[in-house]
Write a protein that holds these residues in place. Sequence first.
Motif, PDB file in Angstrom:
ATOM      1  N   THR A 130      -0.340   4.912   0.244  1.00  0.00           N
ATOM      2  CA  THR A 130      -1.468   5.061  -1.051  1.00  0.00           C
ATOM      3  C   THR A 130      -2.777   4.576  -0.214  1.00  0.00           C
ATOM      4  O   THR A 130      -3.081   3.451   0.251  1.00  0.00           O
ATOM      5  CB  THR A 130      -1.207   4.167  -2.108  1.00  0.00           C
ATOM      6  N   LEU A 131      -3.840   5.510  -0.327  1.00  0.00           N
ATOM      7  CA  LEU A 131      -5.216   5.066   0.138  1.00  0.00           C
ATOM      8  C   LEU A 131      -6.146   5.241  -1.053  1.00  0.00           C
ATOM      9  O   LEU A 131      -6.097   6.156  -1.820  1.00  0.00           O
ATOM     10  CB  LEU A 131      -5.460   6.067   1.105  1.00  0.00           C
ATOM     11  N   LYS A 132      -7.175   4.528  -1.156  1.00  0.00           N
ATOM     12  CA  LYS A 132      -8.278   4.421  -2.279  1.00  0.00           C
ATOM     13  C   LYS A 132      -9.617   4.490  -1.580  1.00  0.00           C
ATOM     14  O   LYS A 132      -9.726   3.830  -0.563  1.00  0.00           O
ATOM     15  CB  LYS A 132      -7.926   3.323  -3.256  1.00  0.00           C
ATOM     16  N   ALA A 156     -14.975   3.720   4.757  1.00  0.00           N
ATOM     17  CA  ALA A 156     -14.924   3.799   3.033  1.00  0.00           C
ATOM     18  C   ALA A 156     -13.734   3.763   2.166  1.00  0.00           C
ATOM     19  O   ALA A 156     -13.443   3.583   1.140  1.00  0.00           O
ATOM     20  CB  ALA A 156     -15.954   4.612   2.661  1.00  0.00           C
ATOM     21  N   VAL A 157     -12.602   4.100   3.059  1.00  0.00           N
ATOM     22  CA  VAL A 157     -11.374   4.197   2.527  1.00  0.00           C
ATOM     23  C   VAL A 157     -10.254   2.953   2.917  1.00  0.00           C
ATOM     24  O   VAL A 157     -10.396   2.418   4.116  1.00  0.00           O
ATOM     25  CB  VAL A 157     -10.645   5.376   3.069  1.00  0.00           C
ATOM     26  N   ARG A 158      -9.580   2.297   1.937  1.00  0.00           N
ATOM     27  CA  ARG A 158      -8.827   1.274   2.175  1.00  0.00           C
ATOM     28  C   ARG A 158      -7.296   1.548   1.797  1.00  0.00           C
ATOM     29  O   ARG A 158      -7.063   2.553   1.346  1.00  0.00           O
ATOM     30  CB  ARG A 158      -9.411  -0.098   1.401  1.00  0.00           C
ATOM     31  N   LEU A 159      -6.537   0.815   2.630  1.00  0.00           N
ATOM     32  CA  LEU A 159      -5.001   0.935   2.523  1.00  0.00           C
ATOM     33  C   LEU A 159      -4.723   0.143   1.405  1.00  0.00           C
ATOM     34  O   LEU A 159      -4.867  -0.979   1.422  1.00  0.00           O
ATOM     35  CB  LEU A 159      -4.292   0.882   3.708  1.00  0.00           C
ATOM     36  N   GLU A 160      -3.984   0.927   0.486  1.00  0.00           N
ATOM     37  CA  GLU A 160      -3.567  -0.003  -1.012  1.00  0.00           C
ATOM     38  C   GLU A 160      -2.208  -0.399  -0.751  1.00  0.00           C
ATOM     39  O   GLU A 160      -1.691  -1.173  -1.430  1.00  0.00           O
ATOM     40  CB  GLU A 160      -4.096   0.998  -2.055  1.00  0.00           C
ATOM     41  N   LEU A 191      -6.418  13.121   5.403  1.00  0.00           N
ATOM     42  CA  LEU A 191      -6.410  11.572   5.273  1.00  0.00           C
ATOM     43  C   LEU A 191      -4.996  10.902   5.665  1.00  0.00           C
ATOM     44  O   LEU A 191      -4.854   9.979   6.606  1.00  0.00           O
ATOM     45  CB  LEU A 191      -6.870  11.124   4.091  1.00  0.00           C
ATOM     46  N   ALA A 192      -4.038  11.552   5.061  1.00  0.00           N
ATOM     47  CA  ALA A 192      -2.665  11.324   5.385  1.00  0.00           C
ATOM     48  C   ALA A 192      -2.261  11.334   6.801  1.00  0.00           C
ATOM     49  O   ALA A 192      -1.855  10.315   7.474  1.00  0.00           O
ATOM     50  CB  ALA A 192      -1.657  11.898   4.552  1.00  0.00           C
ATOM     51  N   ALA A 193      -2.692  12.264   7.648  1.00  0.00           N
ATOM     52  CA  ALA A 193      -2.448  12.500   8.904  1.00  0.00           C
ATOM     53  C   ALA A 193      -3.271  11.676   9.965  1.00  0.00           C
ATOM     54  O   ALA A 193      -2.733  10.941  10.745  1.00  0.00           O
ATOM     55  CB  ALA A 193      -2.648  14.089   9.425  1.00  0.00           C
ATOM     56  N   ARG A 194      -4.455  11.522   9.457  1.00  0.00           N
ATOM     57  CA  ARG A 194      -5.359  10.474  10.142  1.00  0.00           C
ATOM     58  C   ARG A 194      -4.679   9.058  10.176  1.00  0.00           C
ATOM     59  O   ARG A 194      -4.959   8.373  11.116  1.00  0.00           O
ATOM     60  CB  ARG A 194      -6.719  10.520   9.936  1.00  0.00           C
TER      61      ARG A 194
END
Length: 553
Positions: free
Chosen positions: A14-16, A62-66, A50-53
Motif C-alpha cells: 500500500t502506497l499513499k 512524495a509517496v510513502r509506504l503505508e 509505482l508497484a513495480a518501482r
Amino acid sequence: MNTTAPLLDVAGLTLKIGGSGRTVVNDVSFQVFPGEIVGIVGESGSGKTLAARAVMGFIPPAVRLEGGRIRFDGQDVMTMSPKDLRAMRGSKVGMVFQEPMTSLNPSMLIGRQLDEGLALHRKLDAPARRALILDMLRSVGLRDPEGALTAYPHQFSGGMRQRIMLASVMLLKPGLLLADEPTTALDAVVQRDVMELMVELTKANHTAVLLISHDLGMVARYCSRIVVMSQGDVVEQGKAEDILARPQHPYTRKLLSAMPHRSPARPLPEARTPIVAVRDLVVEYPGRQGFFRKSEAKRALHGISIDVQPGEVVAVVGGSGSGKTTLGQSIAGLVRPTGGEIRFNGKPIEKSDAAYWDYRLNCQMVFQDPYSSLDPRMTIRQLVAEPLRLVPDMSPADRKARVAEVLTEVGLGNGFAERYPHELSGGQRQRIAIARAIVRRPSFVIADEPVSALDVTVRAQVLELFDELQKKHGFSCLFISHDLGVVEQVADRVIVMQDGRIVEEGPRDDIFDNPTHPYTQKLLAAVPGLEATSEGGVRLFWRRAENDQEIVG
C-alpha cells in the motif's frame, strides 16, 4: 500449481501520496517465479508502474509506504539498508524503462555507460569488461559493436537505443527484469524484435520478467500470467489464457473490449479531383559541414506521389525512419520539399498566391505529443481560439461561441475553457489538440501518431471521437501511425512506406488481407491481434506468418 519458492513476493503493498494521503497502490499482492514472465496491465494511473518501482526501492519522495511486504529472493526489500539496495539494483534486479533516450545519459559514450554497472558489481579488469560488453552488443543485434562504444545515444534510432538499454541491464545477468512499457514508442517490426530479444536473453539466463504494459496483444503473446490493476487495486490475476478467454471482472472486460477492431469498409464517393495531390515529392536534408569534410546529404523522401480524395482517411504506415512523418510535415508546410509538387483542390501550392493561403487555412495538423505542442502558458480557451484569429469577419463573441461548440464536440465541455494543459490528462490534452485542428472547419487534417502515447481505453475513446468528427464535418485525413490495429480500425486506404519510398498502397482490406510486398507482409507478421470470442473474452491470432502462411490462434 508452482511448487518452487517465488523469486518475487509482493504482499499487501500500500502506497499513499504524502501530503494528500490519497492511496495510489492499495493492498497489492502478486508473485513472480524464476524464469516466468508476468504482465501487469491497466490504464494510466492504475498504479502498475509505482508497484513495480517499489520492488527496487524507487518510490518517489512524495509517496510513502503505508503497509505491505516485498520479498526478493527471500530478502525483505523494505528493510534493506541503502548499501544493500544499491547492491541489489542492477546485479540482481534490472529495469528497462519506457524511453531509453531519457534513461541513457546523452553526454556519455555508450561504452562508458555499459561499463559502469560491470565496474560496480563485477570484479573484472577493463579488458574482460570490454569483451563482455562487445559480446552483449553483438547479442542484441548491433552491427558495429566497436563503433557503438565510442558513439552517443542520439546517434542511434529508438529501436537501437532500446537494444542498448537492454544490453546494459542484461550484462549483469539479473534474476529479475522489470520492463516498464519497453516498446511503446517503437514500430511493429522493431517492437517484435526487441521483445523476442528480451525473451531470448532472459531464457538464456533464467531471468524472470515483470512486464508493465498497456499493449494487451503483446502481453497475451509473451506472458504466462497477468495481473490487472485499476485505480491502485488488483482487480483480477491468473493465467494469461484464462484472463483473456474468460475475464471475470468488469474492468478486465472493459479493457479487452477497447482493443482496436476492423470496422466495415465505408462507401466513398466516386473519385474526382483529389483534395490533396502530391507528385514526385523529394525531401533531402543537407549534410553537415565540418572543418575537413562534409557528410553526405540524406534523402528522406524519394519521389513520393499520393492522392487524398474528399472525405477519405488515408493511413501511412511504416517503420521508424521510413519517411512517413516527413511526408506529413511536408504536406503541412512545416518541411520545405527539395523537389516535386503539392496540389490542393487541383491548384498547385505556391507561397506567392492566394491558393497557398487558402491551403494553409484548410490544412491542420494533430501532433503525436499534445503536451509539447500546446503552449503551457495559454488557457484551453486561448489555445482552441488561436486558429480563429485568421478567420475574416469573426467577432470575439462568435469566436467564444465556436470554442464552446468545439469543446462540447470533443467531449469536454466549456467547463475546461479556463484550465491549462498541465491540469488535463493525456487523453484530455489529445482531445484539445483535435479541437484546435478542427475549430476552423478545415477540409484536410494530418494526424501524426495521435494515439500512440495513450492507454487502451483512452485510445479507444479518442479514435471513436475522431471517427465521429470526421463523419460529421467530412474532412479528409492523412493518418500517420505505426499501430496497425489502429490503422485497421480507421483507414479507408493504406500506404506502406519503407526508406522514403512507397512500397505498396491500396484499400485497407486488400493491404491487410492480401499484402503483396515482402515488407508489408513482414509488418503484418510482426503484430499479434486479439479478436473477440463468444465467451466475452478475446483470442490471440496472427495476421500473417513470416512465411506468408496464415496462423490460427
